[in-house]
Design a protein around this motif. Structure first.
Motif: not given
Length: 163
Positions: A67-95
């Protein structure tokens, strides 16, 4: 080569840390922890630096997850290094698709429940934040159900790279 997956919800304190914890456990159980990196973030920075919601932590721990976690905001520059970005709802996917620097990056965005055949057309993982504890249990059930299909897809990709 490491395959990178990032789960994204609104504030990164309920759904996405839950998905991160569950999927990390599935990756470890599958013996892929050296090949798959699991992370999470929020579309907004309201809770940046904070731990996961106490209800999220409690439900995760009761079911044997970290359960250990520290919240952070997604940064568009991360797309370059990510293979999958998994959204939890359609609003997140659109954003996330709007934030994607390229069309190729936008194609990396998927809904978590799209990996659960039993979900049918209901691909939303509802936000439990404003509700009672049973909403967190329901969220965990949805995340666990979708994690098996996501793991199969990731395993197929990873094994294809190492073959």
């Amino acid at each position: 080569m490491t395959y990178r997956v990032c789960f994204v919800c609104t504030g990164n304190i309920c759904r996405s840390p839950m998905a991160e914890s569950v999927f990390r456990a599935r990756v470890e159980e599958a013996g892929l922890d050296g090949l798959v990196e699991v992370d999470s973030a929020g579309t907004g920075g309201w809770h940046e630096g904070e731990p996961a919601d106490p209800r999220t932590v409690a439900v995760l721990q009761e079911h044997g997850y970290a359960g250990e976690h520290t919240a952070r905001q997604f940064d568009p520059s991360w797309f370059e290094r990510l293979d999958l970005v998994i959204a939890l709802d359609t609003g997140h996917a659109k954003a996330l698709r709007r934030l994607a620097p390229t069309e190729r990056d936008a194609l990396k965005v998927r809904l978590l429940r799209s990996y659960d055949p039993a979900a049918g057309d209901d691909l939303e993982v509802p936000d439990p934040y404003y509700g009672a504890r049973d909403g967190f249990e329901e969220c965990l059930e949805m995340v666990e159900a979708a994690s098996a299909g996501l793991l199969a897809a990731v395993r197929e990709h990873v094994e294809g790279q190492t073959a």
